[in-house]
Every structure is written in structure tokens, then in C-alpha cells.
Write an enzyme that holds these catalytic residues in place. Structure first.
Site, PDB file in Angstrom:
ATOM      1  N   HIS A  66      66.090  41.353  71.121  1.00 41.62           N
ATOM      2  CA  HIS A  66      64.784  40.380  70.282  1.00 41.62           C
ATOM      3  C   HIS A  66      64.008  41.741  70.838  1.00 41.62           C
ATOM      4  O   HIS A  66      63.759  42.464  71.322  1.00 41.62           O
ATOM      5  CB  HIS A  66      64.262  38.807  71.041  1.00 41.62           C
ATOM      6  CG  HIS A  66      64.055  38.975  72.475  1.00 41.62           C
ATOM      7  ND1 HIS A  66      62.616  39.358  72.563  1.00 41.62           N
ATOM      8  CD2 HIS A  66      64.328  39.650  73.224  1.00 41.62           C
ATOM      9  CE1 HIS A  66      62.003  40.082  73.984  1.00 41.62           C
ATOM     10  NE2 HIS A  66      63.325  39.226  74.901  1.00 41.62           N
ATOM     11  N   GLU A 217      62.127  35.316  70.860  1.00 40.68           N
ATOM     12  CA  GLU A 217      62.807  34.857  71.797  1.00 40.68           C
ATOM     13  C   GLU A 217      62.431  34.332  73.483  1.00 40.68           C
ATOM     14  O   GLU A 217      62.097  33.339  73.783  1.00 40.68           O
ATOM     15  CB  GLU A 217      63.678  36.347  72.561  1.00 40.68           C
ATOM     16  CG  GLU A 217      65.082  35.816  73.345  1.00 40.68           C
ATOM     17  CD  GLU A 217      64.256  36.137  75.080  1.00 40.68           C
ATOM     18  OE1 GLU A 217      64.726  35.738  76.582  1.00 40.68           O
ATOM     19  OE2 GLU A 217      62.817  36.359  75.039  1.00 40.68           O
ATOM     20  N   GLU A 218      60.652  34.903  73.158  1.00 37.00           N
ATOM     21  CA  GLU A 218      59.916  34.817  73.998  1.00 37.00           C
ATOM     22  C   GLU A 218      58.913  33.463  74.201  1.00 37.00           C
ATOM     23  O   GLU A 218      58.469  33.307  75.404  1.00 37.00           O
ATOM     24  CB  GLU A 218      58.661  36.147  74.227  1.00 37.00           C
ATOM     25  CG  GLU A 218      59.233  37.524  74.631  1.00 37.00           C
ATOM     26  CD  GLU A 218      60.077  37.706  76.033  1.00 37.00           C
ATOM     27  OE1 GLU A 218      59.683  36.861  76.838  1.00 37.00           O
ATOM     28  OE2 GLU A 218      59.726  38.866  75.957  1.00 37.00           O
ATOM     29  N   ASP A 238      70.175  42.437  76.200  1.00 30.73           N
ATOM     30  CA  ASP A 238      68.746  41.878  77.334  1.00 30.73           C
ATOM     31  C   ASP A 238      68.160  42.341  78.387  1.00 30.73           C
ATOM     32  O   ASP A 238      68.062  44.134  77.904  1.00 30.73           O
ATOM     33  CB  ASP A 238      67.973  40.467  77.655  1.00 30.73           C
ATOM     34  CG  ASP A 238      66.941  39.485  76.723  1.00 30.73           C
ATOM     35  OD1 ASP A 238      66.400  41.041  77.739  1.00 30.73           O
ATOM     36  OD2 ASP A 238      66.866  38.951  76.437  1.00 30.73           O
ATOM     37  N   HIS A 318      58.182  41.702  82.590  1.00 32.83           N
ATOM     38  CA  HIS A 318      56.825  40.238  82.229  1.00 32.83           C
ATOM     39  C   HIS A 318      55.886  41.847  82.590  1.00 32.83           C
ATOM     40  O   HIS A 318      54.762  40.561  82.447  1.00 32.83           O
ATOM     41  CB  HIS A 318      57.037  39.246  82.537  1.00 32.83           C
ATOM     42  CG  HIS A 318      57.437  38.535  81.210  1.00 32.83           C
ATOM     43  ND1 HIS A 318      58.345  37.601  81.182  1.00 32.83           N
ATOM     44  CD2 HIS A 318      59.254  39.176  80.351  1.00 32.83           C
ATOM     45  CE1 HIS A 318      58.962  37.199  80.218  1.00 32.83           C
ATOM     46  NE2 HIS A 318      59.445  38.187  79.738  1.00 32.83           N
TER      47      HIS A 318
END
Length: 340
Positions: A66, A217-218, A238, A318
Site C-alpha cells: 500500500h 490500507e491505513e 507489508d 507508525h
């Protein structure tokens, strides 16, 4: 240009294109142009997902990554001219304090700013280190002559404008890659490198192989368009988690046996482990306690396919993330072994 140079060039380019979830047109334009330059015929769905068949026949495999990233949106303009934000994607607000940002208006203007505590100066407010960081205790200070709501509005900034976090991409002499948005632009660079090697005839496809770049995706629904496709195997490329009791490190490739939604397909996971061994890749098999990916979304949307997640180890996911060239190159080697 060797694969490492190309991969780092693509990774740096991708992290440098602002793409918070919902504002991904520019980065998918780039993907379409690069894949077309390599000789393929990519397509973009109405939702924005980029799909590109690399060739091969039989036993269709989808490799997904993504390109949407964590970010924010203007929630409101405060009386002091600063911005209150709302998160795009999930992250700890502590991870963005003091980060530089860009504010993207609907009219195409871009302003810079900084995420600061409302009580940022100890000389003024005293000890505020224990204050909980959230969208009330943090604000975005705009780098313009504005100290009121009216002055910020005069700049053309409005609620609903997107806010992107500066990536600050660095590659160290020791091979570490530090940047925001390595989740998942590092793996997106891996898939572009795979496409280039296929185009140049340096990788032979043993089956029909399609690369897919999703854009939501997030926020939890990136791979939902995959339900329309005929898929035997889905490998979400990922990131691997690093920390606590997990075995993976940044210089390794992680193979996910189970995430927060449940186990990966047993047979596919075993085949990927065997491929990693055959390719001489340093890998770890791990269980991710708090993690979901495009694999989970695709399954919930109705695909009937074997499924697993792989990726280079990413520290501080993140946040301001870190991986290593060995992990990124190892991910490519694993994929090449598996599809060959």
C-alpha cells in the site's frame, strides 16, 4: 542502475510524495507512469488502487503493498490561528509531537507547519512533560504570519484540508533506512524493483503474477477491490514488527504466522519459509499481536485464496520508522524465489 540503487531511489521518491490516506492521486500517477515506462499496462480502479499484471500463466498470485500513509486533516482553526487536527490512520500522538508537516488546501496551496504542544515552552508553562498528548494538547502551528482564526482563513486553509507528515528519509552508511512511511513504501519499492527485473528478463515468472498497490490500507479497507480478482495466493508485502518477544529485526525478513485477525494459511506460510531458506534469506516467523493488513481486508471482502504477510523488519512502526537494506533486499529475494 543495480537493484539496490533502483530500490533506494524508488523508496526515496515514494516517501517524498505526500500521500495521506484519501489524498493519493499524485503517488498513483507516479506508479502508473513508472510501470508504463517499464513496459507494463497498469490500471487504476475507481477507488484508486493500481493493479499491474507482470505476466506468467496459471495459479494466479497477487503481491500487494500500500502507498497510502498516516497523516492528518484539519479539524478546525483555533482562535490563535493554529490548527486542530484529526488523525488519518492510527498512531500515538506522542509520535508526531515536534514533527514538521505540510498543509494541502483544496485550491492547491501548500503551507508548512509544526506539531507543537499547546503548552510548549517550559519557560512559560513550567513542567508539562506529563501532559497527555492528543488533539487537544497538541496543535499545528502554521509557518505564516497568522495569530488569529481570521488570518489563517485568509490563507485559504479550511477544515477538511489534508496534512502530510514530512518523511525525513535518511540512508545511513551502515545500511539503515530511517523515514516515516516505510510502512508501506519500503515494500512498494520492493514490488517496483521486482517489476523492473521482470521487464529486463532477470526474473522468470513461474505463474501469473500481479502486483497491486492499495490506497486505503491505513483506514482498514485498502484491498477490498481484490474480491473481483481470480486469486490462488495473496501475499501482502507489508512490514515485519520489531520488539517485545518478536524474533524479527530490521535486517531480517518477517513471515507472519498469525496477526490480530487470525492465522495465515498454513501451507502458503510453509512454502514461504522454505523459499526463504532456499534463497539464503535471514528470516523470522512471528506472531503479530496488534496488526492487520490488506490480507485481512481482502479476506473479509470475500476472496477465496491462501494468504500470508511478509516484509522487512520495521522498528518504531507508525512513528519515525527504521529498517535495513538487508531486510528490504531479503524481501525481494524471498519473493523472487517463491514466484520462480
Amino acid at each position: 542502475m543495480d537493484k539496490q540503487t533502483y530500490m533506494i531511489s524508488q523508496l526515496t521518491t515514494l516517501t517524498g510524495i505526500p500521500s495521506p490516506t484519501g489524498m493519493t492521486r499524485k503517488i498513483t500517477d507516479y506508479l502508473l507512469a513508472e510501470l508504463t515506462r517499464l513496459g507494463f499496462k497498469p490500471q487504476r480502479t475507481p477507488k484508486g488502487t493500481v493493479m499491474c499484471c507482470l505476466g506468467g500463466s496459471g495459479h494466479p498470485l497477487v503481491l500487494s503493498a500500500h502507498v497510502d500513509a498516516l497523516g492528518a486533516m484539519v479539524r478546525s482553526i483555533l482562535p490563535n490561528g493554529c490548527l486542530r487536527y484529526t488523525q488519518i490512520g492510527g498512531y500515538n500522538d506522542n509520535a508526531i509531537e515536534n514533527e514538521t508537516v505540510r498543509i494541502h488546501t483544496r485550491e492547491g496551496k501548500v503551507y508548512t507547519g509544526t506539531v507543537q504542544s499547546v503548552h510548549t515552552s517550559s519557560h512559560v508553562w513550567g513542567d508539562i512533560t506529563a501532559e497527555k498528548r492528543d488533539d487537544r494538547s497538541l496543535q499545528i502551528v502554521v509557518d505564516e504570519m497568522t495569530w488569529s482564526k481570521a488570518e489563517t482563513e485568509a490563507l485559504g486553509i479550511r477544515p477538511g484540508d489534508f496534512i502530510s507528515l514530512d518523511p525525513r528519509t535518511v540512508v545511513t552508511p551502515s545500511g539503515f533506512i530511517k523515514s516515516r512511511h516505510l510502512d508501506d513504501k519500503a515494500s512498494s519499492a520492493v514490488l517496483l524493483t521486482l517489476a523492473r527485473k521482470v521487464a529486463e528478463g532477470r526474473v522468470t515468472l513461474g505463474r501469473q503474477t500481479t502486483v497491486v498497490f492499495t490506497v486505503y490500507e491505513e483506514v482498514g479497507h485498502g484491498a477490498s477491490p481484490l474480491y473481483k480478482m481470480d486469486i490462488d495466493d495473496l501475499v501482502a508485502v507489508d512490514m515485519g514488527c520489531v520488539g517485545d518477544d518478536l524474533a524479527c529485526k530490521e535486517n531480517m525478513v518477517s513471515i507472519c504466522a498469525k496477526d490480530s485477525s487470525g492465522p495465515s494459511d498454513y501451507a502458503l506460510t510453509t512454502r514461504l519459509i522454505n523459499a526463504a531458506k532456499a534463497a539464503g534469506v535471514d528470516y523470522a516467523v512471528d506472531v503479530y499481536p496488534s496488526y492487520s493488513s490488506d490480507m485481512d481486508v481482502a479476506l473479509r471482502s470475500g476472496i477465496d485464496a491462501a494468504h500470508c504477510v511478509i516484509g522487512s523488519g520495521v522498528y518504531a512502526s507508525h512513528g519515525y520508522e527504521r529498517t535495513h537494506m538487508n531486510g528490504v533486499i531479503g524481501t525481494l529475494k524471498l519473493i523472487e524465489e517463491y514466484i520462480g
